[in-house]
Design a protein around this motif. Sequence first.
Motif, PDB file in Angstrom:
ATOM      1  N   GLU A 109       0.798  -0.957  -0.143  1.00 53.74           N
ATOM      2  CA  GLU A 109      -0.074   0.038   0.110  1.00 53.74           C
ATOM      3  C   GLU A 109       0.813   1.210  -0.011  1.00 53.74           C
ATOM      4  O   GLU A 109       1.847   1.231   0.650  1.00 53.74           O
ATOM      5  CB  GLU A 109      -0.863   0.038   1.365  1.00 53.74           C
ATOM      6  N   TYR A 136      -2.415  -1.089  -8.777  1.00 59.85           N
ATOM      7  CA  TYR A 136      -3.240  -2.345  -9.086  1.00 59.85           C
ATOM      8  C   TYR A 136      -4.467  -1.696  -8.106  1.00 59.85           C
ATOM      9  O   TYR A 136      -4.372  -1.507  -6.873  1.00 59.85           O
ATOM     10  CB  TYR A 136      -2.796  -3.675  -8.403  1.00 59.85           C
ATOM     11  N   GLN A 137      -5.747  -1.887  -8.531  1.00 64.90           N
ATOM     12  CA  GLN A 137      -7.105  -2.160  -7.765  1.00 64.90           C
ATOM     13  C   GLN A 137      -7.710  -3.324  -7.835  1.00 64.90           C
ATOM     14  O   GLN A 137      -8.107  -3.830  -7.093  1.00 64.90           O
ATOM     15  CB  GLN A 137      -8.108  -0.780  -8.242  1.00 64.90           C
ATOM     16  N   SER A 138      -7.584  -3.724  -9.250  1.00 66.68           N
ATOM     17  CA  SER A 138      -8.214  -5.034  -9.413  1.00 66.68           C
ATOM     18  C   SER A 138      -7.772  -5.692 -10.541  1.00 66.68           C
ATOM     19  O   SER A 138      -7.160  -4.841 -11.436  1.00 66.68           O
ATOM     20  CB  SER A 138      -9.904  -5.042  -9.342  1.00 66.68           C
ATOM     21  N   TYR A 142      -6.054  -1.319 -13.442  1.00 69.06           N
ATOM     22  CA  TYR A 142      -4.844  -1.001 -12.934  1.00 69.06           C
ATOM     23  C   TYR A 142      -4.211  -0.176 -14.084  1.00 69.06           C
ATOM     24  O   TYR A 142      -4.534   0.165 -15.104  1.00 69.06           O
ATOM     25  CB  TYR A 142      -4.177  -2.328 -12.899  1.00 69.06           C
ATOM     26  N   ALA A 219      -9.084   3.675  -7.371  1.00 67.72           N
ATOM     27  CA  ALA A 219      -9.377   4.153  -5.991  1.00 67.72           C
ATOM     28  C   ALA A 219      -8.160   3.528  -5.014  1.00 67.72           C
ATOM     29  O   ALA A 219      -8.161   4.215  -4.189  1.00 67.72           O
ATOM     30  CB  ALA A 219     -10.865   3.483  -5.538  1.00 67.72           C
ATOM     31  N   ARG A 220      -7.595   2.516  -5.347  1.00 74.22           N
ATOM     32  CA  ARG A 220      -6.859   1.857  -4.128  1.00 74.22           C
ATOM     33  C   ARG A 220      -5.326   2.206  -4.988  1.00 74.22           C
ATOM     34  O   ARG A 220      -5.044   2.039  -6.145  1.00 74.22           O
ATOM     35  CB  ARG A 220      -6.828   0.366  -4.223  1.00 74.22           C
ATOM     36  N   ASN A 221      -4.442   2.645  -3.928  1.00 77.90           N
ATOM     37  CA  ASN A 221      -3.040   2.579  -4.200  1.00 77.90           C
ATOM     38  C   ASN A 221      -1.913   1.574  -3.722  1.00 77.90           C
ATOM     39  O   ASN A 221      -1.288   1.737  -2.722  1.00 77.90           O
ATOM     40  CB  ASN A 221      -2.465   4.040  -3.221  1.00 77.90           C
ATOM     41  N   ALA A 222      -2.132   0.494  -4.370  1.00 76.21           N
ATOM     42  CA  ALA A 222      -1.343  -0.582  -4.159  1.00 76.21           C
ATOM     43  C   ALA A 222      -0.476  -0.561  -5.238  1.00 76.21           C
ATOM     44  O   ALA A 222      -0.860  -0.902  -6.334  1.00 76.21           O
ATOM     45  CB  ALA A 222      -2.242  -2.208  -4.136  1.00 76.21           C
TER      46      ALA A 222
END
Length: 552
Positions: A109, A136-138, A142, A219-222
């Motif tokens: 993350e 990566y979000q899903s 991405y 939305a996700r910061n991976a």
Amino acid sequence: MAWRFSLVLAVVVAVLAGHGLPPTAAQSAPPAAPYVAKSPAPVLTEAGYPADIFFDDFTSPTLDPGWFFIRQDARFWRTGPPDDVLQIVPQEGDIYGAGATARNLILREAPANWEARTRLSFAPQLPTQQAGLILYQSDDTYLKLVRITLPPQFPGQSSQRVVMLYQVNGETKAVDGKDVPNTTLFLRLRRVADRVDGWWSSDGMSWRPVATMLDVVIARNAVGFFAVNGNDNPGLGPPATFDWFRLYNVTSLGYDSFGVGAPSVIRESTGYTMWFTGLGDNPPQSLQTIGYATSPDGIEWTKPFTLPVLAGEPLPNRDHGVSDPTVLKEGPLYQLWYSGYQLVSGRRQGDIYYATSLDGVNWTRRNQTRDGVVLPVLSAGAPESWDDLEVRPGRVVRDGSTLVMYYVGFSQRGRVGIGRATSPDGLTWTKQPGPVIPNASGVRGLVKVGSSYQIWYTRAGRVLWASSSDGITWSPGVVVLEPGPPTAWDSERVGDPWVILDGGVLKLWYSGGSLSRIGFAQGTGGTLTRLFLGLASLNQALTEGGATLTVR
């Protein structure tokens, strides 16, 4: 190895102190110097950034607990000894298109605004074999920055490319890429709000943009690593090796937030003054500028201004970007020679320009036409000459009534060397035919004592020293400063050495590392100390203490 460095350093300092040195002694100096002990990692990063949020050099046989996997297959990844890397062996499959089957996505993350960097070694051969960084979000949403093999899309395009692709809900929103021949390269991916930028570099210092993507809705910061063999390639692909991973929290951007380098330092009555190359992040600051810093001791530095002291000029001028300052102060007059360049089809082309100042801050460009167009004082050579692409200033010194400049020349055919030119006034220069030191660059260290010239320059990511009785014919170069150990901030390279003799002490400032910072070294013949210069944040004097190597 300590005695070797002692001899090299003692020879240099003895000459600078006026003790004299026969040319045969310089030529018989030993060929290398050892690494210098340093702290394991820097405490500062380049301007505009705080310290690294996270750094992983993959020396452990187990991953840091902050990493997590998507579809782990433990048979085809490893980390740690014997080579201290993270290696992923690509398997058949992909994340692109219908049915994601890519294995061993290794992620962690990141904060809201971040930047990730890595050094990748990967030699894809078959179409769609790829490895690199991924946001990566899903499996359907991405953004990836990868080294990849692709069938050429138009005549002249290479199949070996760096590609940035953005996908949302299974639909490709944007894709762009650049030809790249390198099998070992640096990747850099940054997100600020809904904007993501990607770059690649062959040396970790000079970055080339791959793409900028706006309105990114991930939305996700991976962020982390990604390596696949492609859906149409059964079996395993060539291993993807990641040397290290750095993650930053991007808090502020400025004219030098991308990096600082190529220092020019003079000793004044109140301390030291430095001019340096700064590289920002957003147009028009994506081109280099020249910054200014002061120090009471040459180690702890303060940047008093939020803007550069010299920036590029728009058309019809050709110095759109400015870099590589070399400053000479004579009486109250500061004289600046600098590289002024433009990017032509992504390739840098430039000449040397001249400016003067009474305070070192407010500069007046010289050699202007009546229409105000600034002209170079030393230009790239004629076609097919050794310096027909670009010239950059190295160091200017006064030798009697003559100014002597050593400069770096680049050719259209990829050659590089050090040239010499002379001038009566700083404006009109006459070149010495051909390079005086071939296959070398970063010549910013020059001292003349009596009839002996001493020069420091860069070759293959190391600093070399040589001497000469006439400034034209030089002794073979001797390595006097090498990159630090693998975990050091300057482990990738050292170069651009600026040298002065100050009170009998040899002082050297240099560019170093994959993160483009400035370091310091000094020696008196008995010890050599290397420190990290704190040019990391405005109005802040920070320093990392380096260990001392006692030379016996």
